[in-house]
Design an enzyme around this catalytic site. Sequence first.
Site, PDB file in Angstrom:
ATOM      1  N   LEU A  54     -58.769 -74.127 -26.363  1.00 26.16           N
ATOM      2  CA  LEU A  54     -58.536 -72.942 -25.525  1.00 26.16           C
ATOM      3  C   LEU A  54     -57.368 -72.099 -26.021  1.00 26.16           C
ATOM      4  CD1 LEU A  54     -58.692 -74.047 -21.771  1.00 26.16           C
ATOM      5  CD2 LEU A  54     -60.305 -72.596 -23.001  1.00 26.16           C
TER       6      LEU A  54
ATOM      7  N   SER B 172     -55.579 -78.959 -15.236  1.00 26.60           N
ATOM      8  CA  SER B 172     -56.084 -78.882 -13.860  1.00 26.60           C
ATOM      9  C   SER B 172     -55.251 -79.644 -12.836  1.00 26.60           C
ATOM     10  CB  SER B 172     -57.520 -79.404 -13.826  1.00 26.60           C
ATOM     11  OG  SER B 172     -57.520 -80.814 -13.951  1.00 26.60           O
TER      12      SER B 172
ATOM     13  N   SER C 145     -60.814 -71.762  -8.285  1.00 25.87           N
ATOM     14  CA  SER C 145     -60.379 -72.876  -7.441  1.00 25.87           C
ATOM     15  C   SER C 145     -59.895 -72.429  -6.064  1.00 25.87           C
ATOM     16  CB  SER C 145     -59.217 -73.584  -8.155  1.00 25.87           C
ATOM     17  OG  SER C 145     -58.539 -74.433  -7.270  1.00 25.87           O
TER      18      SER C 145
ATOM     19  N   GLU D 267     -57.452 -73.648  -4.753  1.00 24.70           N
ATOM     20  CA  GLU D 267     -55.990 -73.641  -4.853  1.00 24.70           C
ATOM     21  C   GLU D 267     -55.471 -72.192  -4.870  1.00 24.70           C
ATOM     22  OE1 GLU D 267     -53.934 -76.302  -4.784  1.00 24.70           O
ATOM     23  OE2 GLU D 267     -52.066 -75.486  -5.548  1.00 24.70           O
TER      24      GLU D 267
ATOM     25  N   TYR E 200     -50.346 -73.514 -11.305  1.00 25.70           N
ATOM     26  CA  TYR E 200     -51.785 -73.701 -11.546  1.00 25.70           C
ATOM     27  C   TYR E 200     -52.587 -72.680 -10.718  1.00 25.70           C
ATOM     28  CZ  TYR E 200     -56.456 -75.714 -10.891  1.00 25.70           C
ATOM     29  OH  TYR E 200     -57.816 -75.884 -10.793  1.00 25.70           O
TER      30      TYR E 200
END
Length: 323
Positions: free
Chosen positions: A58, A83, A124, A126, A148
């Site tokens: 990535l 993650s 997500s 989150e 994150y």
Amino acid sequence: MTKRALITGITGQDGAYLAEFLFEQGYQVHGMVRRSSSENFERIQHLRDKVQLHQADLLDQLSIVRLVEEVQPHHLYNLAAQSFVPTSFEQPLLTAEFTALGVTRVLEAVRTVDRSIRVYQASSSEMFGTVREEPQTETTPFWPRSPYGVAKVYGHWITVNYRESYDLFACSGILFNHESPLRGKEFVTRKITDAVARIKLGLQQKLRLGNLDALRDWGFAGDYVRAMWMMLNHDVPDDYVIATGEKHSVREFADIAFQHVGLNWEDHVEVDPRYLRPAEVTTLCGDCAKARRVLGWAPEVSFHDLVRMMVEADLTRVKKEIE
Ligand code: NAP
Ligand code: GDD
């Protein structure tokens, strides 16, 4: 014609379930793996003769462009990320490189090589952080509470932006917590079920946890990867919340898991401040009405069955290890 799918993050929990699901649907499955000094393919060991693995990272734009050129996928699932929320507080810059900018690198590769490739981005719950309404939907504003979560907000909006700017078929799945026997052992559910098995078999006495009051909407990973596929096979690209609509506390998860093996969680669980976070997401609960209505998706595994499935799997595994 056989359809080709490319999965970044194939060695992770979701990558393993998705690879298996896509293979069953008749796809030729390709996976992106990053170079490491020792192989990390436990979760996909049983699929090794079915999936084709390719090295790329990535962090390395050209490696992703070359990979997309080589595989020429019809569908690309971008699951790779840093993650784990606590690590994002320790390594916020690396988390941003992987989890935020990594998404742009994947989208740029698709834009450069072939704009007809359909892209799924692993967003997500989150991102909701300090929740502005309950339950959370596709229109609930984001207020992330961790590096994150902030990185995932970037990943979400850059996906939407590439869809709007370049007409890419790019979908962002806003997935709430999903678990399984393949979940990493640092996440709270698997940490609990692994400890329950070890305590039951006399290998461990105590389980140290952080915030027992945290509430999460926990589903089964196998159900959630099906939703990813449904998004890419719909007529139009869009964003969807994927959730069960139920929330449970960490305490409740532990209670059910210990009860399943005839133990009382209060005899074994201790709160350890080391596992508290600088900023916490205290509650999450999603409304997946749009996914139900448009995609026909619904979760199949209940919360109680999920806890039992994970405890049983850890009991079997730990027993084998000590035989
Ligand atoms: P996971 O088990 O932590 O897997 C992450 C994957 O990303 C691994 O395959 C990892 O490879 C790979 N990866 C990390 N950095 C990379 C890099 N620089 N280059 C290439 N690959 C890299 O995560 P998961 O639970 O399967 O979740 C999949 C995705 O969904 C993630 O993006 C996660 O943030 C997101 N998500 C998960 C949940 C959930 O509850 N599980 C909910 C919402 C969103 P290695 O094996 O080499 O480490
Ligand atoms: N990991 C962990 N360890 N969490 C604990 C512990 C512990 O010992 N004790 C309590 N918790 C609480 C955390 O504070 C958090 O509120 C909750 O349990 C869940 O923590 P995790 O299982 O680590 O998951 P997460 O919610 O932080 O993040 C996961 O779900 C996100 C979706 O909302 C990850 O899979 C993310 O990648 C994903 O995006």
